[in-house]
Write a protein that holds these residues in place. Structure first.
Motif, PDB file in Angstrom:
ATOM      1  N   SER A  36       0.845  -1.649  -0.497  1.00  0.00           N
ATOM      2  CA  SER A  36      -0.653   0.023   0.374  1.00  0.00           C
ATOM      3  C   SER A  36       0.468   1.398   0.204  1.00  0.00           C
ATOM      4  O   SER A  36       0.709   2.271  -0.916  1.00  0.00           O
ATOM      5  CB  SER A  36      -1.088  -0.044   1.002  1.00  0.00           C
ATOM      6  OG  SER A  36      -1.700   1.340   0.935  1.00  0.00           O
ATOM      7  N   THR A  40       0.897   4.485  -2.789  1.00  0.00           N
ATOM      8  CA  THR A  40       0.488   5.630  -2.493  1.00  0.00           C
ATOM      9  C   THR A  40       1.875   6.413  -1.937  1.00  0.00           C
ATOM     10  O   THR A  40       1.101   7.803  -1.941  1.00  0.00           O
ATOM     11  CB  THR A  40      -0.430   5.473  -1.297  1.00  0.00           C
ATOM     12  OG1 THR A  40      -0.168   4.855  -0.624  1.00  0.00           O
ATOM     13  CG2 THR A  40      -1.753   4.480  -2.014  1.00  0.00           C
ATOM     14  N   VAL A  62      -6.294   4.139   2.267  1.00  0.00           N
ATOM     15  CA  VAL A  62      -5.832   2.766   1.594  1.00  0.00           C
ATOM     16  C   VAL A  62      -5.252   1.867   2.456  1.00  0.00           C
ATOM     17  O   VAL A  62      -5.314   0.760   1.774  1.00  0.00           O
ATOM     18  CB  VAL A  62      -5.450   3.098   0.240  1.00  0.00           C
ATOM     19  CG1 VAL A  62      -4.711   2.154  -0.471  1.00  0.00           C
ATOM     20  CG2 VAL A  62      -6.371   3.926  -1.068  1.00  0.00           C
ATOM     21  N   THR A  63      -4.002   2.361   3.202  1.00  0.00           N
ATOM     22  CA  THR A  63      -3.421   1.989   3.987  1.00  0.00           C
ATOM     23  C   THR A  63      -4.474   0.753   5.039  1.00  0.00           C
ATOM     24  O   THR A  63      -4.053  -0.357   4.823  1.00  0.00           O
ATOM     25  CB  THR A  63      -1.634   2.299   4.427  1.00  0.00           C
ATOM     26  OG1 THR A  63      -1.550   3.369   3.672  1.00  0.00           O
ATOM     27  CG2 THR A  63      -1.676   1.193   5.716  1.00  0.00           C
ATOM     28  N   VAL A  66      -7.028  -1.533   3.126  1.00  0.00           N
ATOM     29  CA  VAL A  66      -5.445  -3.034   1.842  1.00  0.00           C
ATOM     30  C   VAL A  66      -5.361  -4.081   3.328  1.00  0.00           C
ATOM     31  O   VAL A  66      -5.468  -5.245   3.025  1.00  0.00           O
ATOM     32  CB  VAL A  66      -4.459  -2.935   1.564  1.00  0.00           C
ATOM     33  CG1 VAL A  66      -2.925  -3.597   1.227  1.00  0.00           C
ATOM     34  CG2 VAL A  66      -4.882  -1.992  -0.097  1.00  0.00           C
TER      35      VAL A  66
END
Length: 137
Positions: A36, A40, A62-63, A66
């Motif tokens: 991730s 990003t 997102v992290t 994920v």
């Protein structure tokens, strides 16, 4: 089937199969935050070069997502055998995040501090999602 002298149940799963599933779960949970961040952030070799090209909020969301998804998938694959693997790997990520956050604060580098906080949030989200799922299986 239960043995007369034991309280455990016999299963039809081989040790090699369990080990393979636990290994896959471990690799998923271990790689999720790293992948991730590679997607990003713009890390170019040192803490001073940490950037969030899509914005910090995007990186954080997102992290966390994920890592939570990887923990859930790992828990579904490994079942109860994945409890220790998920816990150890995410504890390792939490220790790393604490060290990165402390380094960022002591160096006065805001992006490095934010990076540590994002890793910690991802580790906590992974624990919150993965452990209950693994315990139920």
């Amino acid at each position: 089937m239960t043995g007369a002298d034991s309280r455990t149940r016999a299963t039809g799963v081989s040790r090699a199969g369990v080990l393979a599933r636990v290994t896959v779960a471990t690799l998923l949970v271990l790689a999720a935050p790293a992948v991730s961040f590679l997607l990003t952030t713009g890390i170019l070799g040192s803490g001073a070069s940490v950037e969030f090209p899509h914005g910090y909020a995007v990186t954080l969301i997102v992290t966390v997502l994920v890592t939570a998804a990887a923990s859930a998938l790992g828990a579904r694959l490994a079942g109860r055998a994945g409890l220790a693997a998920i816990r150890v790997v995410l504890a390792w990520w939490a220790i790393i995040s604490f060290a990165v956050t402390v380094a960022g604060v002591s160096l006065g580098h805001a992006h490095l501090t934010e990076l540590g906080i994002a890793i910690l949030a991802a580790a906590l989200a992974g624990l919150a999602v993965g452990l209950p799922l693994a315990a139920r299986r």
